[in-house]
Motif scaffolding. Structure first.
Motif, PDB file in Angstrom:
ATOM      1  N   ARG A   1       0.799  -1.227   0.000  1.00 51.05           N
ATOM      2  CA  ARG A   1       0.000   0.000   0.000  1.00 51.05           C
ATOM      3  C   ARG A   1       0.837   1.285   0.000  1.00 51.05           C
ATOM      4  NH1 ARG A   1      -4.017   0.366   4.258  1.00 51.05           N
ATOM      5  NH2 ARG A   1      -5.152   1.717   2.843  1.00 51.05           N
ATOM      6  N   PRO A   2       1.948   1.372   0.735  1.00 52.69           N
ATOM      7  CA  PRO A   2       2.731   2.614   0.664  1.00 52.69           C
ATOM      8  C   PRO A   2       3.216   2.910  -0.761  1.00 52.69           C
ATOM      9  CG  PRO A   2       3.383   1.369   2.594  1.00 52.69           C
ATOM     10  CD  PRO A   2       2.492   0.470   1.770  1.00 52.69           C
ATOM     11  N   LEU A   3       3.609   1.871  -1.472  1.00 52.55           N
ATOM     12  CA  LEU A   3       4.044   2.054  -2.851  1.00 52.55           C
ATOM     13  C   LEU A   3       2.869   2.430  -3.743  1.00 52.55           C
ATOM     14  CD1 LEU A   3       6.055   1.992  -5.154  1.00 52.55           C
ATOM     15  CD2 LEU A   3       5.838  -0.513  -5.192  1.00 52.55           C
ATOM     16  N   THR A   4       1.733   1.805  -3.536  1.00 51.58           N
ATOM     17  CA  THR A   4       0.543   2.161  -4.304  1.00 51.58           C
ATOM     18  C   THR A   4       0.237   3.648  -4.133  1.00 51.58           C
ATOM     19  OG1 THR A   4      -0.370  -0.070  -4.056  1.00 51.58           O
ATOM     20  CG2 THR A   4      -1.922   1.684  -4.632  1.00 51.58           C
ATOM     21  N   ALA A   5       0.295   4.114  -2.897  1.00 46.62           N
ATOM     22  CA  ALA A   5       0.022   5.521  -2.622  1.00 46.62           C
ATOM     23  C   ALA A   5       1.058   6.426  -3.276  1.00 46.62           C
ATOM     24  CB  ALA A   5      -0.020   5.761  -1.113  1.00 46.62           C
ATOM     25  N   ARG A   6       2.329   6.034  -3.218  1.00 46.44           N
ATOM     26  CA  ARG A   6       3.377   6.860  -3.845  1.00 46.44           C
ATOM     27  C   ARG A   6       3.184   6.931  -5.356  1.00 46.44           C
ATOM     28  NH1 ARG A   6       8.505   7.480  -1.204  1.00 46.44           N
ATOM     29  NH2 ARG A   6       8.977   8.748  -3.026  1.00 46.44           N
ATOM     30  N   CYS A   7       2.727   5.843  -5.956  1.00 48.14           N
ATOM     31  CA  CYS A   7       2.457   5.856  -7.401  1.00 48.14           C
ATOM     32  C   CYS A   7       1.290   6.777  -7.733  1.00 48.14           C
ATOM     33  CB  CYS A   7       2.189   4.438  -7.909  1.00 48.14           C
ATOM     34  SG  CYS A   7       3.647   3.371  -7.868  1.00 48.14           S
ATOM     35  N   HIS A   8       0.235   6.745  -6.908  1.00 49.44           N
ATOM     36  CA  HIS A   8      -0.883   7.668  -7.123  1.00 49.44           C
ATOM     37  C   HIS A   8      -0.403   9.117  -6.993  1.00 49.44           C
ATOM     38  CE1 HIS A   8      -4.402   5.173  -7.707  1.00 49.44           C
ATOM     39  NE2 HIS A   8      -3.996   4.366  -6.740  1.00 49.44           N
ATOM     40  N   LEU A   9       0.459   9.379  -6.029  1.00 51.93           N
ATOM     41  CA  LEU A   9       1.009  10.721  -5.866  1.00 51.93           C
ATOM     42  C   LEU A   9       1.808  11.126  -7.103  1.00 51.93           C
ATOM     43  CD1 LEU A   9       1.585  13.243  -4.152  1.00 51.93           C
ATOM     44  CD2 LEU A   9       3.451  11.971  -3.053  1.00 51.93           C
ATOM     45  N   GLY A  10       2.633  10.229  -7.584  1.00 54.70           N
ATOM     46  CA  GLY A  10       3.414  10.512  -8.790  1.00 54.70           C
ATOM     47  C   GLY A  10       2.544  10.769 -10.009  1.00 54.70           C
ATOM     48  N   LEU A  11       1.541   9.917 -10.200  1.00 53.95           N
ATOM     49  CA  LEU A  11       0.628  10.112 -11.327  1.00 53.95           C
ATOM     50  C   LEU A  11      -0.141  11.420 -11.184  1.00 53.95           C
ATOM     51  CD1 LEU A  11      -0.671   6.458 -11.736  1.00 53.95           C
ATOM     52  CD2 LEU A  11       0.466   7.811 -13.524  1.00 53.95           C
ATOM     53  N   GLY A  12      -0.567  11.727  -9.964  1.00 57.57           N
ATOM     54  CA  GLY A  12      -1.304  12.970  -9.731  1.00 57.57           C
ATOM     55  C   GLY A  12      -0.483  14.196 -10.065  1.00 57.57           C
ATOM     56  N   THR A  13       0.780  14.202  -9.643  1.00 53.50           N
ATOM     57  CA  THR A  13       1.626  15.371  -9.951  1.00 53.50           C
ATOM     58  C   THR A  13       1.935  15.435 -11.442  1.00 53.50           C
ATOM     59  OG1 THR A  13       3.623  14.139  -9.330  1.00 53.50           O
ATOM     60  CG2 THR A  13       2.628  15.524  -7.641  1.00 53.50           C
ATOM     61  N   LEU A  14       2.112  14.279 -12.066  1.00 50.74           N
ATOM     62  CA  LEU A  14       2.367  14.248 -13.504  1.00 50.74           C
ATOM     63  C   LEU A  14       1.162  14.803 -14.265  1.00 50.74           C
ATOM     64  CD1 LEU A  14       4.193  13.292 -15.880  1.00 50.74           C
ATOM     65  CD2 LEU A  14       3.006  11.091 -15.733  1.00 50.74           C
TER      66      LEU A  14
END
Length: 168
Positions: A113-126
Motif C-alpha cells: 500500500r505505501p508504494l501504491t500511494a506513492r504511485c498515485h502521488l506521482g501520477l497525480g503530480t504528472l
C-alpha cells in the motif's frame, strides 16, 4: 537514517550515510537491502538536483532487483525510475506514466500500500503538470486517503499540498 535525512533536506549527511552503507554492504557481500539503499541514494541525489546521477542509480537499482528476483523492490525501482524520468526527460511523460502505472499495478498485486500511494502521488503530480486536472485530483485524492489510512503524515501532507495547488 540516511533516507530520513534526505527527506528532511539534510542532503550532505544523508548522502554520506547512504554511500557508507552501500560501500559496507558491498564489501561484506551483503545483498540484502542493497538495491533499496541504492534507491534511497538515487532519491537523495534527485532531491539535490543531481538528476543524471539519480537516473544512473535508479537504473542500477532496477537492474539489480531484476537480476535478484526482488519483485517488491523492482516495483519500487519502477516508481523511482518514473520519478527520475519526469525530471530528466520532462517531454517523455508517456514513459513516466507507463512506469508509474506498471509500478502501481505491481504494488496493488503484491499488497504494498505505501508504494501504491506513492504511485498515485506521482501520477497525480504528472497529470497536474499536463493540465489534466480531473485525473490529477483523482490520483492525488487517492494518495492522500491511502497515506492518511496508513498514518503516513509526511506523505499525506505532500499529497494534500499538491491537491491545494490544483485548487489555487
Amino acid at each position: 537514517l540516511g533516507y530520513s535525512l534526505a527527506l528532511s533536506a539534510r542532503f550532505s549527511e544523508a548522502e554520506r550515510l547512504l554511500r557508507e552503507a552501500i560501500d559496507q554492504a558491498s564489501m561484506l557481500l551483503m545483498v540484502v537491502f542493497h538495491s533499496q539503499m541504492i534507491m534511497w541514494l538515487s532519491e537523495a541525489r534527485l532531491l539535490t538536483g543531481a538528476v543524471h546521477e539519480a537516473a544512473e542509480l535508479a537504473d542500477e537499482a532496477l537492474r539489480n532487483t531484476r537480476e535478484r528476483g526482488e519483485a517488491v523492490l523492482e516495483a519500487w525501482a519502477l516508481r523511482l525510475t518514473a520519478q527520475v524520468t519526469t525530471r530528466r526527460e520532462p517531454s517523455d511523460e508517456a514513459r513516466a506514466e507507463a512506469l508509474y502505472r506498471d509500478a502501481k499495478d505491481r504494488a496493488e498485486k503484491l499488497g504494498v500500500r505505501p508504494l501504491t500511494a506513492r504511485c498515485h502521488l506521482g501520477l497525480g503530480t504528472l497529470y497536474s503538470r499536463r493540465g489534466k486536472t480531473d485525473d490529477a485530483r483523482a490520483h492525488l485524492s487517492t494518495a492522500a486517503r491511502l497515506f492518511r489510512e496508513m498514518q503516513m503524515r509526511l506523505w499525506a501532507d505532500r499529497a494534500a499540498a499538491e491537491l491545494r495547488l490544483l485548487s489555487g
